[in-house]
Design a protein around this motif. Sequence first.
Motif, PDB file in Angstrom:
ATOM      1  N   ASP A 151       2.113   2.992  12.672  1.00 35.18           N
ATOM      2  CA  ASP A 151       0.858   2.425  13.161  1.00 35.18           C
ATOM      3  C   ASP A 151       0.207   1.653  12.012  1.00 35.18           C
ATOM      4  N   PRO A 152       0.424   0.338  11.961  1.00 34.48           N
ATOM      5  CA  PRO A 152      -0.119  -0.429  10.838  1.00 34.48           C
ATOM      6  C   PRO A 152      -1.645  -0.411  10.786  1.00 34.48           C
ATOM      7  N   VAL A 153      -2.306  -0.308  11.931  1.00 32.81           N
ATOM      8  CA  VAL A 153      -3.768  -0.244  11.936  1.00 32.81           C
ATOM      9  C   VAL A 153      -4.227   1.057  11.282  1.00 32.81           C
ATOM     10  N   ALA A 154      -3.580   2.151  11.628  1.00 41.65           N
ATOM     11  CA  ALA A 154      -3.941   3.439  11.018  1.00 41.65           C
ATOM     12  C   ALA A 154      -3.685   3.420   9.516  1.00 41.65           C
ATOM     13  N   ARG A 155      -2.568   2.795   9.116  1.00 44.39           N
ATOM     14  CA  ARG A 155      -2.295   2.690   7.671  1.00 44.39           C
ATOM     15  C   ARG A 155      -3.365   1.865   6.971  1.00 44.39           C
ATOM     16  N   ALA A 156      -3.784   0.761   7.599  1.00 44.57           N
ATOM     17  CA  ALA A 156      -4.819  -0.101   7.002  1.00 44.57           C
ATOM     18  C   ALA A 156      -6.143   0.643   6.919  1.00 44.57           C
ATOM     19  N   GLU A 157      -6.492   1.380   7.977  1.00 49.00           N
ATOM     20  CA  GLU A 157      -7.742   2.152   7.950  1.00 49.00           C
ATOM     21  C   GLU A 157      -7.697   3.221   6.867  1.00 49.00           C
ATOM     22  N   GLN A 158      -6.547   3.852   6.694  1.00 50.69           N
ATOM     23  CA  GLN A 158      -6.409   4.865   5.654  1.00 50.69           C
ATOM     24  C   GLN A 158      -6.527   4.231   4.273  1.00 50.69           C
ATOM     25  N   ALA A 159      -5.914   3.076   4.083  1.00 44.14           N
ATOM     26  CA  ALA A 159      -6.016   2.379   2.797  1.00 44.14           C
ATOM     27  C   ALA A 159      -7.457   1.997   2.512  1.00 44.14           C
ATOM     28  N   LEU A 160      -8.171   1.533   3.538  1.00 45.77           N
ATOM     29  CA  LEU A 160      -9.580   1.178   3.375  1.00 45.77           C
ATOM     30  C   LEU A 160     -10.408   2.412   3.036  1.00 45.77           C
ATOM     31  N   ALA A 161     -10.122   3.522   3.694  1.00 40.28           N
ATOM     32  CA  ALA A 161     -10.838   4.767   3.397  1.00 40.28           C
ATOM     33  C   ALA A 161     -10.565   5.219   1.962  1.00 40.28           C
ATOM     34  N   ASN A 162      -9.335   5.048   1.494  1.00 33.91           N
ATOM     35  CA  ASN A 162      -9.007   5.420   0.121  1.00 33.91           C
ATOM     36  C   ASN A 162      -9.754   4.563  -0.903  1.00 33.91           C
ATOM     37  N   LEU A 163     -10.016   3.310  -0.541  1.00 34.93           N
ATOM     38  CA  LEU A 163     -10.719   2.405  -1.447  1.00 34.93           C
ATOM     39  C   LEU A 163     -12.239   2.489  -1.343  1.00 34.93           C
ATOM     40  N   SER A 164     -12.740   3.140  -0.306  1.00 34.41           N
ATOM     41  CA  SER A 164     -14.170   3.110  -0.031  1.00 34.41           C
ATOM     42  C   SER A 164     -15.021   3.635  -1.181  1.00 34.41           C
TER      43      SER A 164
END
Length: 193
Positions: A41-54
């Motif tokens: 799920d590329p959207v879930a991966r992107a959201e997780q990456a964004l959360a990690n950078l937040s």
Amino acid sequence: MAKNKAPAQPKVQAFADHHVITPPNTLKHAIRRVIDRELDDPVARAEQALANLSGEFKTWMRSECDRLSAAHTVTLKKGFDTQTRGELFRAAHDIKGDASTFGFPAAGAAAESLCRILEHAPDLDAVPPDLIQHHIDAIQAIVREHNTIEKAGVANELSARLRAVADDYLTVVNRDRPDHLEMISAPSIAPKE
């Protein structure tokens, strides 16, 4: 050795008033069925990456605010020319673009208002210095104080009032420039909370 197959022909169904042509599916061999556990799920991966950078967002916004302040300091020393105006505009424009993603939409609205002044004022040297300074101060305060929900309401009100003052100013100074008046009256494109 590769097999030389004749290309598959389309299937044609004739009806009284039309034909349905179904092209051959030449990509059947390229599809691989996957089981649920293999799904990506590329959207879930992107959201997780964004959360990690937040955790870095506030630091990045502070850095953008410092850049805006430095560009403004240069314009105060040198005055407005193509270079100083461009740097101040780019700094404000970057904040406008990044603010919503980084969780500071009110700062984005204030930065958009500053961009509008820099873009639509016919003579930047005639812009009241306080108008630009208030925008910069507001952006910095919103980023600095954005840690509580109560202050977010104040930030939105501050951004809205700055936009109203900027629009009033731009309307007056552009009264003889109808093309700019039309752009000034356009609604904000900065994302809202």
